[in-house]
Design an enzyme around this catalytic site. Structure first.
Site, short mmCIF file in Angstrom:
data_model
loop_
_atom_site.label_atom_id
_atom_site.label_comp_id
_atom_site.label_asym_id
_atom_site.label_seq_id
_atom_site.Cartn_x
_atom_site.Cartn_y
_atom_site.Cartn_z
N HIS A 102 -2.24 -0.89 -5.32
CA HIS A 102 -1.94 -0.78 -3.89
C HIS A 102 -0.45 -1.07 -3.74
O HIS A 102 0.12 -1.86 -4.49
CB HIS A 102 -2.65 -1.85 -3.06
CG HIS A 102 -4.14 -1.83 -3.10
ND1 HIS A 102 -4.86 -2.39 -4.11
CD2 HIS A 102 -5.05 -1.37 -2.20
CE1 HIS A 102 -6.16 -2.25 -3.85
NE2 HIS A 102 -6.30 -1.63 -2.70
N ASP A 105 0.24 -4.75 -3.71
CA ASP A 105 0.03 -5.51 -4.95
C ASP A 105 1.33 -5.68 -5.71
O ASP A 105 1.50 -6.63 -6.47
CB ASP A 105 -0.89 -4.77 -5.96
CG ASP A 105 -2.21 -4.35 -5.40
OD1 ASP A 105 -2.67 -5.01 -4.47
OD2 ASP A 105 -2.78 -3.36 -5.92
#
Ligand code: XUL
Ligand code: CO
Length: 446
Positions: A102, A105
């Protein structure tokens, strides 16, 4: 010498099944072994999930994180950069070819989207350098549009237009990132695209917004020349009480209603399937038969727990049947098997990150071996073909050809006695089939 993040782990070797005891080695996953005409690595296309492996602290709702990680203590961009170095060491030692992430992240958020995007681009510059050195590929990236409080009531389905605009700009950056790192797919999991209560929700309007959003994303991907596959990932509940992309069938109906089935496919997850009251195989079969099987998130749930636990897959039976669908599909194309999974809270050492992936990879590699034999021997195919044989000739063939109607069928059947109708049915032989399946698993893996 470059800094080592995992000094206790060497490259994970394939040792075969001569020793029963597990260890930091593969018993079934032998990347270059050819099974059914293709290398294992090309069937399985294993991917490490950045969020679980390099982001998780293994906290639960009652307790703090327990994870001992070599980057603990670092913050901000220093943490983000250390994780990249550790991640590429991890991929190399595991011998995997893909990773997924993501946006949030990989880099911390700034105060504005502009600042946030700058952080992302610093990290994806590092990704691209490492990818050039190592050949590592991105299976997919995605946008986290569920953690930040601005997404309290959804992103593209939020009742608030500024949040829709923010989500659009966030995915615009996500698609630019996908192109930059060569991601083979781009995923949309509707983190909070759903509702808590219909008492305050305009469901139709929210779903129309969601569809409009997916069309805008596909248009932008086309505009920038991003050729990766676009995927929707169904999940029935959690975090919202009701998620719009409930399961494969609901998502396919949504895609067809809004004309998205030509541009999107599905990313299906084991634990999500169970939460929807389905098996993993059911979800994969549903997508496969619709021609919409895109990619898989490999994990498992637990019969005793009603929420998403993202456990590393170890269930040979489930993995065999999931891989059976993949083999029948001729592979996953641009998709792969992404371990959307984390070690348990009590498995807190860095070595457990390796063990988790090892059990997952060996389970799916074993599943591939069994599935290939089931496919080659036509164990289920022949049984199923025979079960439907009454549609291959006579009245059945005529029904399938559209030559019959209620009146003609009434004429055909009206005088047949009960004994003839019962003689027209056959046992489904569930127990015999399950016994055969067990024999295939035991014999293939011995
Ligand atoms: C959540 C989930 C996500 C998606 C990507 O249950 O599966 O991690 O895979 O957003
Ligand atoms: Co997932």
């Amino acid at each position: 010498m470059a800094k080592t993040y995992f000094p206790n782990v060497d490259k994970i070797p394939f040792v075969g099944t001569s020793s029963l005891k597990s260890g930091l080695n593969y018993h079934y996953y032998n990347a270059d072994e050819v099974i059914g005409g293709k290398k294992m690595r090309d069937w399985l296309r294993f991917s490490v999930a950045y969020w679980h492996t390099f982001g998780q602290q293994l906290n639960d709702i009652f307790g703090d994180g327990t994870a001992i990680r070599p980057w603990n203590g670092l913050t901000g961009m220093d943490l983000a950069k250390a994780r990249v170095e550790a991640a590429f060491e991890f991929y190399d030692k595991m011998g995997v070819d893909f990773f997924c992430f993501h946006d949030r992240d990989i880099a911390p958020e700034g105060d504005t989207l502009r600042e946030t995007n700058k952080n992302i681009e610093t990290i994806t510059d590092m990704f691209v350098d490492y990818q050039k050195q190592t050949g590592m590929k991105v299976l997919w990236n995605t946008a986290n549009m569920f953690t930040n409080p601005r997404f309290v009531s959804g992103a593209a389905s939020s009742p608030f237009a500024d949040i829709f605009a923010f989500a659009a700009a966030q995915v615009k950056e996500g698609l630019d990132t996908a192109k930059k790192v060569g991601a083979e797919n781009y995923v949309f999991w509707g983190g909070r695209e759903g509702y808590e209560t219909l008492l305050n929700t305009d469901m139709l309007r929210e779903q129309e917004h969601l569809a409009k959003f997916f069309h805008m994303a596909a248009d932008y991907a086309k505009e920038i020349g991003y050729t990766g596959q676009l995927l929707l990932e169904p999940k029935p509940k959690e975090p919202m009480m009701h998620q719009y992309d409930f399961d494969a069938a609901t998502t396919i109906a949504f895609m067809k209603t809004y004309g998205l089935d030509g541009t999107y496919k599905l990313n299906l997850e084991g634990n999500h399937a169970n939460l929807a009251g389905h098996t993993y195989q059911h979800e994969i079969r549903t997508a496969r038969e619709a021609g919409l099987l895109g990619s898989l998130d490999a994990n498992q749930g637990d019969k005793l727990i009603g929420w998403d636990i993202d456990e590393f897959p170890s269930d040979l039976y489930e993995a065999t049947l999931a891989m059976y669908e993949v083999v029948e599909n001729g592979g996953l194309g641009k998709g792969g098997l992404n371990f959307d999974a984390k070690p348990r809270r009590s498995s807190f050492t860095p070595e457990d990150m390796f063990y988790g992936h090892i059990v997952g990879m060996d389970t799916f590699a074993a599943g591939l071996k069994v599935a290939t034999r089931l496919h080659d021997d036509r164990v289920f195919d022949d049984f199923i073909k025979d079960r439907y044989a009454s549609y291959d000739e006579g009245i059945g063939a005529s029904i399938e050809a559209g030559k019959e109607d209620f009146k003609s069928l009434n004429d055909y059947i009206i005088d047949k006695p009960q004994s003839a109708l019962l003689a027209a049915t056959k046992s489904g032989r569930l127990e015999e089939l399950k016994d055969t399946l067990n024999h295939y698993i035991i014999d293939t893996l011995k």
